[in-house]
Design an enzyme around this catalytic site. Structure first.
Site, short mmCIF file in Angstrom:
data_model
loop_
_atom_site.label_atom_id
_atom_site.label_comp_id
_atom_site.label_asym_id
_atom_site.label_seq_id
_atom_site.Cartn_x
_atom_site.Cartn_y
_atom_site.Cartn_z
N ASP A 37 16.18 8.98 1.18
CA ASP A 37 16.12 7.87 2.12
C ASP A 37 16.09 6.51 1.41
O ASP A 37 16.20 6.43 0.18
CB ASP A 37 14.88 8.06 3.02
CG ASP A 37 15.15 7.71 4.47
OD1 ASP A 37 15.91 6.76 4.70
OD2 ASP A 37 14.58 8.37 5.36
N ASP A 68 19.18 5.63 12.59
CA ASP A 68 18.88 6.83 13.38
C ASP A 68 19.45 6.71 14.80
O ASP A 68 19.39 5.65 15.41
CB ASP A 68 17.36 7.04 13.49
CG ASP A 68 16.73 7.23 12.11
OD1 ASP A 68 17.43 7.12 11.11
OD2 ASP A 68 15.51 7.49 12.08
C1 GLA Z 1 14.24 7.49 8.33
C2 GLA Z 1 15.49 8.36 8.34
C3 GLA Z 1 15.27 9.54 9.28
C4 GLA Z 1 14.05 10.34 8.82
C5 GLA Z 1 12.82 9.44 8.74
C6 GLA Z 1 11.62 10.17 8.12
O1 GLA Z 1 14.03 6.90 9.57
O2 GLA Z 1 16.62 7.60 8.74
O3 GLA Z 1 16.39 10.37 9.32
O4 GLA Z 1 14.33 10.91 7.57
O5 GLA Z 1 13.09 8.28 7.96
O6 GLA Z 1 10.48 9.41 8.10
#
Ligand code: GLA
Length: 454
Positions: free
Chosen positions: A119, A179
């Site tokens: 990430d 997301d």
């Molecule tokens: C971010 C990523 C998600 C997930 C969360 C976990 O928002 O984009 O896909 O991995 O972190 O905390």
């Protein structure tokens, strides 16, 4: 393809969650369709590193130990996916791996990890140019390679610094957006101005399926074997969209060749959602040996806007293995639309060679292509065991997608709907927020391959 904890559980999961869902991956036949990576998405460790800087297992959530869980997954022929951030902390404020790349990569390799989702949170400002992002993500690529273990490397930097331009040199896939969580609802968290190239001011969050498709239309062609553009985990089964919207979401993610990572509760699936996620003719697009993503040919505004002011139809087309084509009509308006699209518009340009051929059209969502609700219900409640004859099911561990396609397995082709003549027009009614998706095959191709006619 796989399954990830985040969309359905957030950070609140433990070893029971993992075991329950892993069992369902196997018993519901998902593993044998290819959904075989189980990703522990964030919150896998304690909040602090040990005195020597090592990550520390979270024993409360995983009393059996991560090594034992990894062994359990492997014993089921599943893969073990881990998560971290190229930052000081992960997005859930657990220790991130910036500056600890080698130590953490070794730690995961010792646990038997097969996949890393990496990430972008708390990146200490080391972003804003491609050089900064590349160096930060490249450090982990080097560390993973140094372990000697084969670990699929999946970037999750949400498209920052145009990751699709450089990610292929160090990784296997890259998220290209924030997301997702709705079909069409615009969000301040994920802005999109019509006049802005790629539709992205900052990666954002709460991006809609339509927003992500808009972005993907510019860059999907960067995908190919070895490096896939990741449109984010699937939402099918989480309840935020209609069945038609899930069908559209799943078709487009498949045809664009995004990794298909489910993010749902597998012991709480409806027959409709189960039938979507197992549709062999649509997954065959995703797993097509040709490895090319579908492209958007045109977008047209229509009068019937939905409550967010969105009202358009989109036509997408792409090339499949051995000369087949995939064609998708997407209706993003809130009423059924009748579409009449000449072949030259489907294939992009007037006089295009492909538009001067006749095509057999196979409907990828016809009844019988997907699992009928009754069959799906019985499999879900355990009264029917999946087997080679189960209607609507395909086992790709037994016969690979390539073999199935080469043998013209009807489960992978879809249902024959009719023929469009050279220079002709494809007409279809498409429901609100739904798709019509076809495999196109040159007329005569199937017949020529019959032994008695050779
Ligand atoms: C971010 C990523 C998600 C997930 C969360 C976990 O928002 O984009 O896909 O991995 O972190 O905390």
């Amino acid at each position: 393809m796989g399954w990830d904890t985040y969309n359905a559980y957030g950070l609140a999961y433990n070893e029971t969650t993992i075991r329950d869902n892993a069992d369902r991956l196997v018993s519901l036949g998902f593993r044998d369709l290819g959904y075989d990576v189980v990703i522990f998405d964030d919150a896998m460790t304690e909040r602090d590193r040990s005195a020597n800087g090592s990550l520390v297992e979270n024993q409360e959530k995983f009393p059996s130990g991560l090594h034992a869980l990894s062994d359990e997954l492997h014993a089921l022929s599943l893969k073990y996916g881990v998560y971290s951030s190229a930052g000081r902390f992960t997005c859930g404020s657990y220790p991130g791996s910036l500056g600890y790349e080698q130590q953490d990569a070794r730690w995961w390799a010792d646990l038997g990890a097969d996949y890393l989702k990496y990430d972008n949170c708390f990146n200490e400002g080391q972003a804003g140019t491609q050089k900064l992002s590349y160096d930060r993500y490249g450090a982990m690529a080097n560390a993973l390679n140094a372990t000697g273990r084969n670990i699929t490397y999946s970037l999750c930097n949400w498209g920052d610094d145009k990751v699709w331009e450089w990610g292929c040199t160090i990784s296997n896939s890259a998220r290209m957006s924030g997301d997702s969580n709705s079909f069409d609802q615009p969000s301040n968290g994920c802005p999109c101005d019509a006049d802005e190239f790629y539709c992205q001011k900052f990666p954002g969050y709460q991006c809609s399926v339509l927003n992500i498709l808009g972005k993907a239309s510019y860059i999907a062609g960067r995908s190919g074997p070895g490096f896939w553009i990741d449109l984010d985990m699937l939402e099918v089964g989480n309840g935020g969209m209609t069945t038609a919207e899930y069908r559209t979401h799943f078709t487009m993610w498949s045809a664009i060749k995004s990794p298909l990572i489910m993010g749902n509760k597998l012991y709480d699936l409806s027959p409709e959602d189960y039938a979507i996620l197992t549709n062999p003719a649509v997954i065959a697009l995703n797993q097509d040996p040709g490895g090319s993503a579908i492209a958007r040919r045109f977008v047209q505004q229509v009068d019937t806007k939905d409550r967010w002011g969105v009202g358009e139809i989109q036509v997408w087309q792409g090339s499949l293995w051995q000369g087949d084509q995939v064609v998708v009509f997407l209706n993003a308006a809130n009423e059924t639309q009748g579409l009449d699209v000449p072949l030259w518009r489907i294939f992009g340009t007037p006089g295009n060679e492909l538009s001067l051929r006749s095509w057999d059209m196979y409907d990828l969502w016809a009844e019988n292509v997907t699992m009928l609700a009754d069959v799906a219900r019985q499999v879900l409640n355990g009264t029917l065991e999946l087997g080679p004859k189960t209607q609507g099911y395909y086992n790709a561990s037994r016969i690979s997608w390539r073999e199935g396609l080469a043998a013209n397995d009807t489960r992978l082709l879809g249902s024959f709907e009719g023929t469009v003549e050279a220079g002709g027009t494809v007409s279809a009614e498409v429901g609100a927020h739904d798709v019509k998706a076809w495999r196109f095959r040159l007329v005569g191709k199937n017949r020529l391959q019959k032994k008695d006619e050779l």
